[in-house]
Design an enzyme around this catalytic site. Structure first.
Site, PDB file in Angstrom:
ATOM      1  N   GLY A 210       0.810  -1.216   0.000  1.00 12.31           N
ATOM      2  CA  GLY A 210       0.000   0.000   0.000  1.00 12.31           C
ATOM      3  C   GLY A 210       0.840   1.261   0.000  1.00 12.31           C
ATOM      4  O   GLY A 210       0.530   2.230  -0.707  1.00 12.31           O
ATOM      5  N   CYS A 211       1.919   1.270   0.784  1.00 11.30           N
ATOM      6  CA  CYS A 211       2.762   2.464   0.879  1.00 11.30           C
ATOM      7  C   CYS A 211       3.509   2.723  -0.422  1.00 11.30           C
ATOM      8  O   CYS A 211       3.698   3.875  -0.827  1.00 11.30           O
ATOM      9  CB  CYS A 211       3.749   2.312   2.039  1.00 11.30           C
ATOM     10  SG  CYS A 211       2.929   2.198   3.649  1.00 11.30           S
ATOM     11  N   THR A 212       3.908   1.645  -1.082  1.00  9.59           N
ATOM     12  CA  THR A 212       4.590   1.790  -2.372  1.00  9.59           C
ATOM     13  C   THR A 212       3.626   2.365  -3.410  1.00  9.59           C
ATOM     14  O   THR A 212       3.981   3.284  -4.166  1.00  9.59           O
ATOM     15  CB  THR A 212       5.128   0.433  -2.864  1.00  9.59           C
ATOM     16  OG1 THR A 212       6.082  -0.057  -1.911  1.00  9.59           O
ATOM     17  CG2 THR A 212       5.794   0.564  -4.218  1.00  9.59           C
TER      18      THR A 212
ATOM     19  N   ALA B 247       3.011   6.113  -2.561  1.00 11.76           N
ATOM     20  CA  ALA B 247       4.182   6.938  -2.868  1.00 11.76           C
ATOM     21  C   ALA B 247       4.345   7.127  -4.376  1.00 11.76           C
ATOM     22  O   ALA B 247       4.669   8.227  -4.846  1.00 11.76           O
ATOM     23  CB  ALA B 247       5.436   6.304  -2.274  1.00 11.76           C
TER      24      ALA B 247
END
Length: 206
Positions: A46-48, A51
């Site tokens: 999710g963070c990738t 970002a």
């Protein structure tokens, strides 16, 4: 529940960037909007995705380009992990290491997923004057954060356009003090009245 920073000046922060150098963010200093997004873990799915969505918006979204919005990513990951994350995903904006938790404390950001994630996924939108306009707190819905910033950039641009189109208030017309009759005084005689007075005076003298 409204976040305690909404409507207030965004705190200035300083933290190590992916290159190890201290990076300072002073919202409002450059007169452009700032989006600070806190995320749980560099390299996770999710963070990738989140970002990279911000990276792509800066490159392709005309609204992001036009408003010159600054994007800053923040997580509790150490500098070396942030460095690897930035290089692998070719991120074009600052990604800060908040290993000490000082930045999260300043922005009242707690843990996410009922404490299982070190940092909640929270995005702050700050206008060009440095005021926090809104906050989005949703750890699971990573795709909502770029949309949230886009919505606010559009709203901010509309506000500025409306302000530029509004005509200035008309200035009050001032009458010179010497031209205004005193309150209660009789009005000055007209040319016609002066002519009649002159003729009356001639008749009396005759």
């Amino acid at each position: 529940m409204v976040h305690p920073l909404v409507g207030k000046p965004a705190p200035e922060i300083s933290a190590p960037g992916a290159d190890g150098e201290t990076y300072t963010v002073t919202p409002g200093q450059k007169g452009v909007p700032v989006a600070l997004f806190f995320y749980p873990k560099s390299g996770s799915f999710g963070c990738t995705k989140e970002a990279c969505q911000f990276r792509d918006a800066l490159a392709d979204n005309e609204l992001f380009k036009r408003t010159k919005v600054e994007i800053v990513g923040i997580s509790s990951d150490p500098v070396d992990k942030q460095k690897a994350f930035v290089e692998k995903q070719k991120l074009t904006y600052p990604v800060l290491s908040d290993a000490s938790g000082e930045v999260r404390k300043a922005y009242h950001v707690g843990k996410g997923l009922f404490g299982f994630a070190e940092t909640a996924r929270v995005t702050f939108f700050v206008d060009g004057k440095g005021t926090v306009r809104d906050v989005l707190d949703t750890t699971l819905n990573y795709a909502a954060h770029v949309k949230f910033v886009t919505k606010w950039l559009d709203k901010l641009e509309a506000e500025e356009k409306k302000g530029a189109e509004e005509p200035p208030a008309p200035a009050a017309t001032e009458v010179p003090a010497g031209d205004a009759p005193a309150e209660g005084a009789a009005p000055a005689p007209t040319d016609s009245q002066l002519g009649e007075l002159g003729r009356a005076a001639e008749a009396v003298q005759a």
